[in-house]
Design a protein around this motif. Sequence first.
Motif, PDB file in Angstrom:
ATOM      1  N   PHE A 229      18.683  21.951   5.510  1.00 26.05           N
ATOM      2  CA  PHE A 229      18.291  23.348   5.707  1.00 26.05           C
ATOM      3  C   PHE A 229      18.589  23.772   7.140  1.00 26.05           C
ATOM      4  O   PHE A 229      18.705  22.951   8.054  1.00 26.05           O
ATOM      5  N   ASN A 230      18.712  25.085   7.315  1.00 19.50           N
ATOM      6  CA  ASN A 230      18.868  25.672   8.637  1.00 19.50           C
ATOM      7  C   ASN A 230      17.474  25.924   9.206  1.00 19.50           C
ATOM      8  O   ASN A 230      16.662  26.611   8.593  1.00 19.50           O
ATOM      9  N   ARG A 231      17.186  25.364  10.362  1.00 20.86           N
ATOM     10  CA  ARG A 231      15.836  25.432  10.903  1.00 20.86           C
ATOM     11  C   ARG A 231      15.406  26.858  11.250  1.00 20.86           C
ATOM     12  O   ARG A 231      14.236  27.209  11.089  1.00 20.86           O
ATOM     13  N   VAL A 232      16.355  27.643  11.706  1.00 22.76           N
ATOM     14  CA  VAL A 232      16.036  29.041  12.022  1.00 22.76           C
ATOM     15  C   VAL A 232      15.680  29.800  10.737  1.00 22.76           C
ATOM     16  O   VAL A 232      14.713  30.582  10.693  1.00 22.76           O
ATOM     17  N   GLU A 233      16.450  29.570   9.676  1.00 21.68           N
ATOM     18  CA  GLU A 233      16.173  30.236   8.396  1.00 21.68           C
ATOM     19  C   GLU A 233      14.817  29.810   7.841  1.00 21.68           C
ATOM     20  O   GLU A 233      14.069  30.640   7.298  1.00 21.68           O
ATOM     21  N   LEU A 234      14.492  28.529   7.962  1.00 26.19           N
ATOM     22  CA  LEU A 234      13.207  28.070   7.437  1.00 26.19           C
ATOM     23  C   LEU A 234      12.055  28.677   8.221  1.00 26.19           C
ATOM     24  O   LEU A 234      11.070  29.134   7.631  1.00 26.19           O
ATOM     25  N   GLU A 235      12.175  28.731   9.551  1.00 26.56           N
ATOM     26  CA  GLU A 235      11.072  29.336  10.311  1.00 26.56           C
ATOM     27  C   GLU A 235      10.970  30.825  10.034  1.00 26.56           C
ATOM     28  O   GLU A 235       9.860  31.378  10.008  1.00 26.56           O
ATOM     29  N   SER A 236      12.075  31.484   9.794  1.00 22.31           N
ATOM     30  CA  SER A 236      12.027  32.905   9.431  1.00 22.31           C
ATOM     31  C   SER A 236      11.226  33.109   8.149  1.00 22.31           C
ATOM     32  O   SER A 236      10.486  34.082   8.009  1.00 22.31           O
ATOM     33  N   ALA A 237      11.385  32.175   7.209  1.00 23.76           N
ATOM     34  CA  ALA A 237      10.602  32.248   5.972  1.00 23.76           C
ATOM     35  C   ALA A 237       9.118  32.028   6.270  1.00 23.76           C
ATOM     36  O   ALA A 237       8.249  32.723   5.725  1.00 23.76           O
ATOM     37  N   PHE A 238       8.805  31.073   7.137  1.00 16.71           N
ATOM     38  CA  PHE A 238       7.406  30.817   7.490  1.00 16.71           C
ATOM     39  C   PHE A 238       6.783  32.003   8.222  1.00 16.71           C
ATOM     40  O   PHE A 238       5.565  32.220   8.134  1.00 16.71           O
ATOM     41  N   LYS A 239       7.596  32.756   8.954  1.00 15.90           N
ATOM     42  CA  LYS A 239       7.071  33.921   9.672  1.00 15.90           C
ATOM     43  C   LYS A 239       6.560  34.997   8.721  1.00 15.90           C
ATOM     44  O   LYS A 239       5.830  35.904   9.130  1.00 15.90           O
TER      45      LYS A 239
ATOM     46  N   THR B  97      14.917  13.620   5.317  1.00 13.96           N
ATOM     47  CA  THR B  97      14.758  12.666   6.408  1.00 13.96           C
ATOM     48  C   THR B  97      13.387  12.836   7.058  1.00 13.96           C
ATOM     49  O   THR B  97      12.726  13.872   6.911  1.00 13.96           O
ATOM     50  N   LEU B  98      12.981  11.813   7.794  1.00 10.28           N
ATOM     51  CA  LEU B  98      11.704  11.886   8.508  1.00 10.28           C
ATOM     52  C   LEU B  98      11.707  13.046   9.489  1.00 10.28           C
ATOM     53  O   LEU B  98      10.700  13.758   9.625  1.00 10.28           O
ATOM     54  N   GLU B  99      12.833  13.272  10.153  1.00 12.52           N
ATOM     55  CA  GLU B  99      12.921  14.371  11.118  1.00 12.52           C
ATOM     56  C   GLU B  99      12.762  15.714  10.426  1.00 12.52           C
ATOM     57  O   GLU B  99      12.082  16.620  10.949  1.00 12.52           O
ATOM     58  N   GLU B 100      13.383  15.876   9.263  1.00  8.54           N
ATOM     59  CA  GLU B 100      13.242  17.128   8.511  1.00  8.54           C
ATOM     60  C   GLU B 100      11.800  17.349   8.076  1.00  8.54           C
ATOM     61  O   GLU B 100      11.264  18.459   8.168  1.00  8.54           O
ATOM     62  N   LEU B 101      11.170  16.283   7.610  1.00 12.04           N
ATOM     63  CA  LEU B 101       9.786  16.394   7.148  1.00 12.04           C
ATOM     64  C   LEU B 101       8.853  16.729   8.301  1.00 12.04           C
ATOM     65  O   LEU B 101       7.921  17.542   8.147  1.00 12.04           O
ATOM     66  N   LYS B 102       9.095  16.128   9.455  1.00  9.76           N
ATOM     67  CA  LYS B 102       8.262  16.435  10.625  1.00  9.76           C
ATOM     68  C   LYS B 102       8.431  17.888  11.049  1.00  9.76           C
ATOM     69  O   LYS B 102       7.457  18.538  11.465  1.00  9.76           O
ATOM     70  N   PHE B 103       9.642  18.410  10.935  1.00  9.49           N
ATOM     71  CA  PHE B 103       9.875  19.815  11.286  1.00  9.49           C
ATOM     72  C   PHE B 103       9.118  20.729  10.333  1.00  9.49           C
ATOM     73  O   PHE B 103       8.467  21.699  10.756  1.00  9.49           O
ATOM     74  N   ILE B 104       9.178  20.412   9.031  1.00  9.36           N
ATOM     75  CA  ILE B 104       8.431  21.197   8.043  1.00  9.36           C
ATOM     76  C   ILE B 104       6.931  21.109   8.335  1.00  9.36           C
ATOM     77  O   ILE B 104       6.210  22.115   8.271  1.00  9.36           O
ATOM     78  N   ALA B 105       6.453  19.927   8.664  1.00  3.88           N
ATOM     79  CA  ALA B 105       5.032  19.735   8.962  1.00  3.88           C
ATOM     80  C   ALA B 105       4.609  20.589  10.153  1.00  3.88           C
ATOM     81  O   ALA B 105       3.529  21.203  10.147  1.00  3.88           O
ATOM     82  N   GLY B 106       5.464  20.635  11.170  1.00  6.87           N
ATOM     83  CA  GLY B 106       5.138  21.450  12.332  1.00  6.87           C
ATOM     84  C   GLY B 106       5.006  22.924  11.982  1.00  6.87           C
ATOM     85  O   GLY B 106       4.105  23.613  12.472  1.00  6.87           O
ATOM     86  N   LEU B 107       5.903  23.408  11.121  1.00 14.00           N
ATOM     87  CA  LEU B 107       5.834  24.812  10.708  1.00 14.00           C
ATOM     88  C   LEU B 107       4.615  25.073   9.823  1.00 14.00           C
ATOM     89  O   LEU B 107       3.968  26.117   9.932  1.00 14.00           O
ATOM     90  N   ALA B 108       4.302  24.124   8.935  1.00 16.13           N
ATOM     91  CA  ALA B 108       3.136  24.290   8.072  1.00 16.13           C
ATOM     92  C   ALA B 108       1.863  24.395   8.909  1.00 16.13           C
ATOM     93  O   ALA B 108       0.966  25.198   8.602  1.00 16.13           O
ATOM     94  N   GLU B 109       1.806  23.604   9.968  1.00 14.11           N
ATOM     95  CA  GLU B 109       0.632  23.666  10.847  1.00 14.11           C
ATOM     96  C   GLU B 109       0.640  24.946  11.679  1.00 14.11           C
ATOM     97  O   GLU B 109      -0.391  25.615  11.821  1.00 14.11           O
ATOM     98  N   LYS B 110       1.791  25.286  12.214  1.00 21.02           N
ATOM     99  CA  LYS B 110       1.910  26.472  13.069  1.00 21.02           C
ATOM    100  C   LYS B 110       1.546  27.747  12.325  1.00 21.02           C
ATOM    101  O   LYS B 110       0.853  28.626  12.863  1.00 21.02           O
ATOM    102  N   TYR B 111       1.982  27.845  11.068  1.00 20.37           N
ATOM    103  CA  TYR B 111       1.751  29.073  10.299  1.00 20.37           C
ATOM    104  C   TYR B 111       0.647  28.915   9.257  1.00 20.37           C
ATOM    105  O   TYR B 111       0.453  29.799   8.430  1.00 20.37           O
ATOM    106  N   ASP B 112      -0.067  27.798   9.329  1.00 22.82           N
ATOM    107  CA  ASP B 112      -1.247  27.541   8.493  1.00 22.82           C
ATOM    108  C   ASP B 112      -0.929  27.698   7.005  1.00 22.82           C
ATOM    109  O   ASP B 112      -1.532  28.515   6.291  1.00 22.82           O
ATOM    110  N   SER B 113       0.021  26.888   6.537  1.00 24.45           N
ATOM    111  CA  SER B 113       0.433  26.917   5.132  1.00 24.45           C
ATOM    112  C   SER B 113       0.152  25.571   4.469  1.00 24.45           C
ATOM    113  O   SER B 113       0.110  24.531   5.130  1.00 24.45           O
ATOM    114  N   PHE B 114      -0.023  25.607   3.158  1.00 26.93           N
ATOM    115  CA  PHE B 114      -0.093  24.380   2.368  1.00 26.93           C
ATOM    116  C   PHE B 114       1.324  23.897   2.070  1.00 26.93           C
ATOM    117  O   PHE B 114       2.284  24.671   2.105  1.00 26.93           O
ATOM    118  N   VAL B 115       1.451  22.610   1.742  1.00 27.36           N
ATOM    119  CA  VAL B 115       2.703  22.068   1.229  1.00 27.36           C
ATOM    120  C   VAL B 115       2.388  21.391  -0.107  1.00 27.36           C
ATOM    121  O   VAL B 115       1.495  20.539  -0.181  1.00 27.36           O
TER     122      VAL B 115
END
Length: 390
Positions: free
Chosen positions: A147-157, A177-195
């Motif tokens: 995934f594109n990290r900018v596009e994913l964060e735009s969705a979280f916004k 990958t672990l790095e991808e999952l950690k990035f998703i985790a950071g966004l889930a925490e930042k924008y207070d979302s469930f996964v």
Amino acid sequence: MPELSRKLINFTDSVIRRMTRISDKYGAINLSQGFPDFDPPREIEEALKTAAFKGPHQYSITWGAQNLREALAEKQSKFMGLDIDPDTQIVVTCGSTEAMMASVMTVCNPGDKVIVFSPFYENYAADAILSGAEPIYVPLYPPDFSFNRVELESAFKQKPKALILCNPSNPSGKVFTLEELKFIAGLAEKYDSFVITDEVYEHIVMDPYKHVYFASLPGMFNRTLSCSSLSKTYSITGWRIGYVIGDERIIENVRKVHDFLTVGAAAPLQEAVVAGLKLPMEYYSWLKNLYTKKRDMFLQGLSEAGLKYVKPQGAYYVLIDVSEFNVRDDLKFCEWLAKEVGIGAVPGSSFFKEDVNYLIRLHFAKKDETLLKSIEKLKTLREKAQFYRE
């Protein structure tokens, strides 16, 4: 006649299950709907014989028989690296399909948004829509479906209530990958979302790739609904035994939804499947090796047939590029494929939000002799495709 629900306008019936019916109609080898043509472990079969005569034959506890939840907790605690409480952190469902539906309904209010990666398993968008939520699609880009990290964060916004994560992924076979999952985790925490995770292929991951349970990441257990099923791990897709694991507060509410959706999974099958959960750890190594060999055999056959494909990292699906056959309507092409070539496939358009009609999905969860027969049929595709007309 009064108007029917407008929600139903936004999706069709399952194209995957439709392709099984089309395969049956033409006597094609069904490589569309992902189920094996071989038997489950003998221990499970023997346990089913016992349950057939001795029971239980009546309702189990709504959220799962005690011995099944205890066996699930013991197994998943080992694999997830968590200390799972069978009494407060598990609910047994009628397959992972209900597990996902109950999870989305638990966290979403009408008007909420849910992030869905594209390509996606077709149920996810329907789950969101039926829950009154709106899917937000984020593309995964081949060949590695990152995934594109900018596009994913735009969705979280857009403040989604949840993100749905299928890992390993259906239909692409991607292992995040672990790095991808950690990035998703950071966004889930930042924008207070469930996964909400769909991890039904957790034990079908080919080397060198590794499956990481999202709930095992630091701080993620309390915001993750881990959904899975015993269907693929033990080759019992028709038994419909799934589950959700999560924080006690979450599971207490998933149980409410589950109770009114289905009351409970079949009691004799819950009893019988405990034997599978008690298999030694060597079973899971055997399973990985089994599917690695099947994948390699099938991909070699596809190469011999001159077909282009994306090599899967996990699960048991492969996406085939059929653009050379000038396909404009991939559903019609798959109907033709079943009738004229004798192979059942799923049109790729049923998995993508984007306009994709040049991919079809096949699966390799079949006996070796079935795969070899399939390969021989696929070797005739290029010759027969000269006469394909839409």
